[in-house]
Design a protein around this motif. Sequence first.
Motif, mmCIF file in Angstrom:
data_model
loop_
_atom_site.group_PDB
_atom_site.id
_atom_site.type_symbol
_atom_site.label_atom_id
_atom_site.label_comp_id
_atom_site.label_asym_id
_atom_site.label_seq_id
_atom_site.Cartn_x
_atom_site.Cartn_y
_atom_site.Cartn_z
ATOM 1 N N LYS A 223 0.821 -1.206 0.000
ATOM 2 C CA LYS A 223 0.000 0.000 0.000
ATOM 3 C C LYS A 223 0.858 1.260 0.000
ATOM 4 O O LYS A 223 0.474 2.283 -0.568
ATOM 5 C CB LYS A 223 -0.933 0.010 1.219
ATOM 6 C CG LYS A 223 -2.011 -1.061 1.187
ATOM 7 C CD LYS A 223 -2.944 -0.927 2.379
ATOM 8 C CE LYS A 223 -4.060 -1.958 2.331
ATOM 9 N NZ LYS A 223 -5.002 -1.813 3.480
ATOM 10 N N THR A 224 2.013 1.192 0.637
ATOM 11 C CA THR A 224 2.897 2.349 0.757
ATOM 12 C C THR A 224 4.156 2.141 -0.081
ATOM 13 O O THR A 224 4.793 1.087 0.010
ATOM 14 C CB THR A 224 3.293 2.588 2.220
ATOM 15 O OG1 THR A 224 2.110 2.828 2.995
ATOM 16 C CG2 THR A 224 4.227 3.778 2.337
ATOM 17 N N GLN A 225 4.493 3.139 -0.882
ATOM 18 C CA GLN A 225 5.719 3.125 -1.660
ATOM 19 C C GLN A 225 6.374 4.502 -1.538
ATOM 20 O O GLN A 225 5.679 5.519 -1.470
ATOM 21 C CB GLN A 225 5.441 2.819 -3.141
ATOM 22 C CG GLN A 225 4.756 1.487 -3.386
ATOM 23 C CD GLN A 225 4.521 1.221 -4.862
ATOM 24 O OE1 GLN A 225 5.404 1.408 -5.697
ATOM 25 N NE2 GLN A 225 3.312 0.772 -5.192
ATOM 26 N N TYR A 226 7.705 4.531 -1.508
ATOM 27 C CA TYR A 226 8.408 5.815 -1.458
ATOM 28 C C TYR A 226 9.781 5.663 -2.083
ATOM 29 O O TYR A 226 10.302 4.556 -2.240
ATOM 30 C CB TYR A 226 8.519 6.342 -0.019
ATOM 31 C CG TYR A 226 9.273 5.445 0.932
ATOM 32 C CD1 TYR A 226 10.667 5.528 1.045
ATOM 33 C CD2 TYR A 226 8.591 4.529 1.722
ATOM 34 C CE1 TYR A 226 11.361 4.705 1.921
ATOM 35 C CE2 TYR A 226 9.271 3.703 2.605
ATOM 36 C CZ TYR A 226 10.659 3.801 2.696
ATOM 37 O OH TYR A 226 11.340 2.983 3.562
ATOM 38 N N GLU A 227 10.372 6.802 -2.452
ATOM 39 C CA GLU A 227 11.702 6.787 -3.047
ATOM 40 C C GLU A 227 12.375 8.139 -2.837
ATOM 41 O O GLU A 227 11.720 9.179 -2.752
ATOM 42 C CB GLU A 227 11.640 6.459 -4.545
ATOM 43 C CG GLU A 227 10.844 7.446 -5.367
ATOM 44 C CD GLU A 227 10.655 7.005 -6.799
ATOM 45 O OE1 GLU A 227 11.166 5.936 -7.164
ATOM 46 O OE2 GLU A 227 9.991 7.731 -7.553
ATOM 47 N N LEU A 228 13.703 8.095 -2.734
ATOM 48 C CA LEU A 228 14.529 9.297 -2.616
ATOM 49 C C LEU A 228 15.525 9.280 -3.763
ATOM 50 O O LEU A 228 16.250 8.299 -3.939
ATOM 51 C CB LEU A 228 15.246 9.319 -1.275
ATOM 52 C CG LEU A 228 16.186 10.500 -1.017
ATOM 53 C CD1 LEU A 228 15.396 11.801 -0.925
ATOM 54 C CD2 LEU A 228 17.006 10.270 0.255
ATOM 55 N N THR A 229 15.555 10.346 -4.559
ATOM 56 C CA THR A 229 16.431 10.380 -5.717
ATOM 57 C C THR A 229 17.235 11.669 -5.738
ATOM 58 O O THR A 229 16.821 12.706 -5.208
ATOM 59 C CB THR A 229 15.630 10.281 -7.041
ATOM 60 O OG1 THR A 229 14.725 11.393 -7.127
ATOM 61 C CG2 THR A 229 14.852 8.989 -7.108
ATOM 62 N N ASN A 230 18.411 11.591 -6.368
ATOM 63 C CA ASN A 230 19.274 12.750 -6.574
ATOM 64 C C ASN A 230 19.679 12.786 -8.039
ATOM 65 O O ASN A 230 19.835 11.744 -8.683
ATOM 66 C CB ASN A 230 20.531 12.668 -5.709
ATOM 67 C CG ASN A 230 20.211 12.699 -4.238
ATOM 68 O OD1 ASN A 230 19.840 13.717 -3.684
ATOM 69 N ND2 ASN A 230 20.373 11.557 -3.576
ATOM 70 N N GLY A 231 19.865 13.978 -8.569
ATOM 71 C CA GLY A 231 20.299 14.071 -9.952
ATOM 72 C C GLY A 231 20.456 15.518 -10.394
ATOM 73 O O GLY A 231 20.430 16.452 -9.577
ATOM 74 N N LEU A 232 20.634 15.692 -11.683
ATOM 75 C CA LEU A 232 20.782 17.000 -12.295
ATOM 76 C C LEU A 232 19.574 17.310 -13.153
ATOM 77 O O LEU A 232 18.993 16.424 -13.773
ATOM 78 C CB LEU A 232 22.044 17.054 -13.163
ATOM 79 C CG LEU A 232 23.364 16.772 -12.444
ATOM 80 C CD1 LEU A 232 24.512 16.803 -13.449
ATOM 81 C CD2 LEU A 232 23.606 17.783 -11.331
ATOM 82 N N LEU A 233 19.196 18.576 -13.189
ATOM 83 C CA LEU A 233 18.066 19.023 -13.996
ATOM 84 C C LEU A 233 18.518 20.176 -14.880
ATOM 85 O O LEU A 233 19.042 21.168 -14.386
ATOM 86 C CB LEU A 233 16.903 19.481 -13.101
ATOM 87 C CG LEU A 233 15.671 20.007 -13.849
ATOM 88 C CD1 LEU A 233 15.002 18.888 -14.636
ATOM 89 C CD2 LEU A 233 14.673 20.634 -12.862
ATOM 90 N N TYR A 234 18.302 20.026 -16.186
ATOM 91 C CA TYR A 234 18.633 21.080 -17.146
ATOM 92 C C TYR A 234 17.354 21.612 -17.760
ATOM 93 O O TYR A 234 16.526 20.842 -18.248
ATOM 94 C CB TYR A 234 19.541 20.536 -18.250
ATOM 95 C CG TYR A 234 19.815 21.561 -19.342
ATOM 96 C CD1 TYR A 234 20.743 22.570 -19.152
ATOM 97 C CD2 TYR A 234 19.125 21.509 -20.551
ATOM 98 C CE1 TYR A 234 20.991 23.502 -20.128
ATOM 99 C CE2 TYR A 234 19.363 22.451 -21.540
ATOM 100 C CZ TYR A 234 20.299 23.444 -21.335
ATOM 101 O OH TYR A 234 20.521 24.375 -22.299
ATOM 102 N N THR A 235 17.146 22.909 -17.707
ATOM 103 C CA THR A 235 15.974 23.538 -18.302
ATOM 104 C C THR A 235 16.405 24.496 -19.395
ATOM 105 O O THR A 235 17.511 25.033 -19.374
ATOM 106 C CB THR A 235 15.158 24.312 -17.244
ATOM 107 O OG1 THR A 235 15.980 25.309 -16.654
ATOM 108 C CG2 THR A 235 14.653 23.379 -16.151
ATOM 109 N N PHE A 236 15.485 24.708 -20.345
ATOM 110 C CA PHE A 236 15.800 25.640 -21.439
ATOM 111 C C PHE A 236 14.602 26.529 -21.733
ATOM 112 O O PHE A 236 13.511 26.262 -21.276
ATOM 113 C CB PHE A 236 16.196 24.859 -22.702
ATOM 114 C CG PHE A 236 15.169 23.880 -23.198
ATOM 115 C CD1 PHE A 236 14.130 24.281 -24.023
ATOM 116 C CD2 PHE A 236 15.238 22.542 -22.816
ATOM 117 C CE1 PHE A 236 13.190 23.377 -24.477
ATOM 118 C CE2 PHE A 236 14.301 21.627 -23.277
ATOM 119 C CZ PHE A 236 13.275 22.044 -24.102
#
Length: 265
Positions: free
Chosen positions: A252-265
């Motif tokens: 019933k419960t799911q979770y996650e922790l993520t790290n990364g880079l984000l490029y916007t234009f």
Amino acid sequence: MFFGKFIFLPRKQLMMRVLKFLILCFSFTASSQVVNIETLRKPSDSSKWTGSVSLDVSLTKNVNDLFQITNKAYVQYNDQTNLWLFVNDLNFQKAEGFDLINRGTQHLRYNRKLNETITWEVFGQAQYDAVSEISFRGLAGTGPRFKLNPSEKYRFYIGTLVMYEYEKATNVVADRIQEDIRGSAYVSFSLYPTEKISIISTSYYQPKFEAFKDYRISSNTSLLFEIYEDLAFKTTFNYFFDAFPVSSSIPKTQYELTNGLLYTF
């Protein structure tokens, strides 16, 4: 025709082009699995067309074989009154022939600004999630979005939408198709304590109108640090609770922790 010319290039020239292509792909590396529309919205004073793209591919060989590919792209058009937003989000991870993650989402949203406080939203979404035994889930909804404060540095919103949901389970649950009407209430805030730091969070509550005990709660919180102009480091925590998942084998419960880079234009 393009690939034919590409393949028959001299070996050295071919390797250089492949290297340039890989550098281009990995320069857009990011890690984000849950679509949070609030992290994608651009300020109203920005250019009409904006967007971002990310691609992450990895192959690991140790005791096990692990393959992973994630891709996210979005495009936004905003002319101060009308806003169009399209998101494509794919995530696939496989280890020793078993799918750890296999899901995708396409989301299209239209906003019509009625005044400085109220915006009307219409959206459609298609998704699948093999691990959660969802072969296809289609959503279509509409409702008002309220801006609670006029500041561009600290923004708070609430939304109250009604949506139609069509859900088809994978073959693990034979002939399991559901059609429901759900509410979708959300609270969102965006904080910009400095020019280089952003904190964006959105939490949803989605009950089924026929049975309020059948509900979902999801929350997405992102912390972004600007590295250079349109490039930022991003940490995201996603939480999801489903009172009645497709099958009893799905938590019933799911979770996650993520790290990364984000490029916007």
